[in-house]
Design a protein around this motif. Sequence first.
Motif, PDB file in Angstrom:
ATOM      1  N   ASN A 146      -5.946  -7.409  -1.298  1.00 38.35           N
ATOM      2  CA  ASN A 146      -4.836  -8.194  -0.765  1.00 38.35           C
ATOM      3  C   ASN A 146      -3.723  -7.363  -0.126  1.00 38.35           C
ATOM      4  OD1 ASN A 146      -5.727  -9.870  -3.553  1.00 38.35           O
ATOM      5  ND2 ASN A 146      -5.669 -11.046  -1.666  1.00 38.35           N
ATOM      6  N   VAL A 147      -4.142  -6.342   0.623  1.00 37.67           N
ATOM      7  CA  VAL A 147      -3.164  -5.569   1.385  1.00 37.67           C
ATOM      8  C   VAL A 147      -3.481  -5.551   2.876  1.00 37.67           C
ATOM      9  CG1 VAL A 147      -2.340  -4.112  -0.500  1.00 37.67           C
ATOM     10  CG2 VAL A 147      -4.376  -3.415   0.792  1.00 37.67           C
ATOM     11  N   SER A 148      -4.568  -6.189   3.283  1.00 40.66           N
ATOM     12  CA  SER A 148      -4.898  -6.343   4.704  1.00 40.66           C
ATOM     13  C   SER A 148      -5.409  -7.749   4.931  1.00 40.66           C
ATOM     14  CB  SER A 148      -5.958  -5.325   5.154  1.00 40.66           C
ATOM     15  OG  SER A 148      -5.452  -4.012   5.120  1.00 40.66           O
ATOM     16  N   PHE A 149      -5.167  -8.254   6.150  1.00 38.75           N
ATOM     17  CA  PHE A 149      -5.488  -9.646   6.447  1.00 38.75           C
ATOM     18  C   PHE A 149      -5.979  -9.760   7.882  1.00 38.75           C
ATOM     19  CE2 PHE A 149      -1.906  -9.077   3.627  1.00 38.75           C
ATOM     20  CZ  PHE A 149      -2.396  -9.670   2.468  1.00 38.75           C
ATOM     21  N   THR A 150      -6.803 -10.775   8.127  1.00 35.56           N
ATOM     22  CA  THR A 150      -7.327 -10.987   9.462  1.00 35.56           C
ATOM     23  C   THR A 150      -6.319 -11.745  10.310  1.00 35.56           C
ATOM     24  OG1 THR A 150      -8.355 -13.101   8.925  1.00 35.56           O
ATOM     25  CG2 THR A 150      -9.663 -11.104   8.505  1.00 35.56           C
ATOM     26  N   GLU A 151      -6.522 -11.700  11.609  1.00 42.07           N
ATOM     27  CA  GLU A 151      -5.658 -12.461  12.522  1.00 42.07           C
ATOM     28  C   GLU A 151      -5.767 -13.953  12.228  1.00 42.07           C
ATOM     29  OE1 GLU A 151      -4.861 -12.862  17.351  1.00 42.07           O
ATOM     30  OE2 GLU A 151      -6.421 -11.514  16.577  1.00 42.07           O
ATOM     31  N   VAL A 159      -2.380 -16.096   4.038  1.00 43.51           N
ATOM     32  CA  VAL A 159      -2.223 -14.731   3.554  1.00 43.51           C
ATOM     33  C   VAL A 159      -1.837 -14.763   2.079  1.00 43.51           C
ATOM     34  CG1 VAL A 159      -0.749 -12.685   3.700  1.00 43.51           C
ATOM     35  CG2 VAL A 159      -1.633 -13.741   5.785  1.00 43.51           C
ATOM     36  N   GLU A 160      -2.604 -14.087   1.241  1.00 46.71           N
ATOM     37  CA  GLU A 160      -2.244 -13.973  -0.174  1.00 46.71           C
ATOM     38  C   GLU A 160      -1.742 -12.554  -0.424  1.00 46.71           C
ATOM     39  OE1 GLU A 160      -4.237 -13.953  -4.621  1.00 46.71           O
ATOM     40  OE2 GLU A 160      -5.182 -15.200  -3.075  1.00 46.71           O
ATOM     41  N   ARG A 165       0.337 -17.196  -1.964  1.00 46.92           N
ATOM     42  CA  ARG A 165      -0.449 -17.530  -0.774  1.00 46.92           C
ATOM     43  C   ARG A 165       0.386 -18.392   0.163  1.00 46.92           C
ATOM     44  NH1 ARG A 165      -5.763 -17.579   0.616  1.00 46.92           N
ATOM     45  NH2 ARG A 165      -6.412 -16.958  -1.485  1.00 46.92           N
ATOM     46  N   GLY A 166       0.265 -18.118   1.456  1.00 47.46           N
ATOM     47  CA  GLY A 166       0.965 -18.910   2.453  1.00 47.46           C
ATOM     48  C   GLY A 166       1.583 -18.025   3.507  1.00 47.46           C
ATOM     49  N   HIS A 167       2.598 -18.543   4.157  1.00 46.27           N
ATOM     50  CA  HIS A 167       3.333 -17.758   5.156  1.00 46.27           C
ATOM     51  C   HIS A 167       4.294 -16.826   4.429  1.00 46.27           C
ATOM     52  CE1 HIS A 167       1.969 -19.676   8.860  1.00 46.27           C
ATOM     53  NE2 HIS A 167       2.037 -20.835   8.230  1.00 46.27           N
ATOM     54  N   HIS A 168       4.373 -15.596   4.875  1.00 44.08           N
ATOM     55  CA  HIS A 168       5.271 -14.613   4.287  1.00 44.08           C
ATOM     56  C   HIS A 168       6.314 -14.193   5.311  1.00 44.08           C
ATOM     57  CE1 HIS A 168       3.022 -13.738   0.482  1.00 44.08           C
ATOM     58  NE2 HIS A 168       2.097 -14.359   1.172  1.00 44.08           N
ATOM     59  N   ALA A 169       7.372 -13.591   4.823  1.00 46.39           N
ATOM     60  CA  ALA A 169       8.490 -13.223   5.703  1.00 46.39           C
ATOM     61  C   ALA A 169       8.035 -12.330   6.853  1.00 46.39           C
ATOM     62  CB  ALA A 169       9.576 -12.534   4.887  1.00 46.39           C
TER      63      ALA A 169
END
Length: 254
Positions: A146-151, A159-160, A165-169
Amino acid sequence: MTTHATGTREQWLTARLALLETEKALTRRGDELARQRQALPWVRVDKHYRFDTESGSATLPDLFDGRAQLLVYHFMFGPDYKAGCPSCSSIADSFNGFFIHLANHDVTLTAVSRASIDKLQAYKRRMGWSFPWASSRYSDFNFDFNVSFTETQQRAGDVEYNYQRGHHAMDAEPAPAPVKQFADTCGTDAKTYARDRPGLSAFVLEDGVVYHTYSTYARGLDALWGMYPWLDRAPLGRNETGVWWKRHDEYAQR
């Protein structure tokens, strides 16, 4: 003339002794928190991960380098970055001083990033670092921890990170000023920059089996950020109005 409270040495000592009791209480709370971390259940890691290191291809057990414990700093350096994250770089500046001490206490410290090993090695040379640094470019390691995420995840708000989980700042529109600023210094755009995040994960190797024991993210990394404990003891404290730090070779000579 100072606007801060002033007093005699005796007044200072009275206030300092009262503060000392609060500091001692915080130390005891920190000791208890460490015990709680160590009491977390271990999770067996059966998935095979491949890393590129300066010595060649490696597995997760290989990263232990003959020791029983492994601490991984998830360094923000995505495959499309041209340089490592300035915040991660300021944290990593302290690794050179203590990774050898950890190595002699049965703990291996390594950084892991998705950038190619060639990029990582070039950046290590630029920064003057010698601690181990592995590339996870060809594995799911960063995504699984949980330190990389796809487009696609980023666009969908799926994104967790930091156990939420959800939108982050970091994914806000428009991009927050610090995210845009750091993305620029990494030679990429804000969205690409934000698809990698910082963190720390701990593992143990027992009877040939790797277990995941702990991970922390975001402000959970504050204790690793060597300059802040010093600033917290300086007369004016952190004294911040925004991002002020840079890579150590980007400051003007003073």
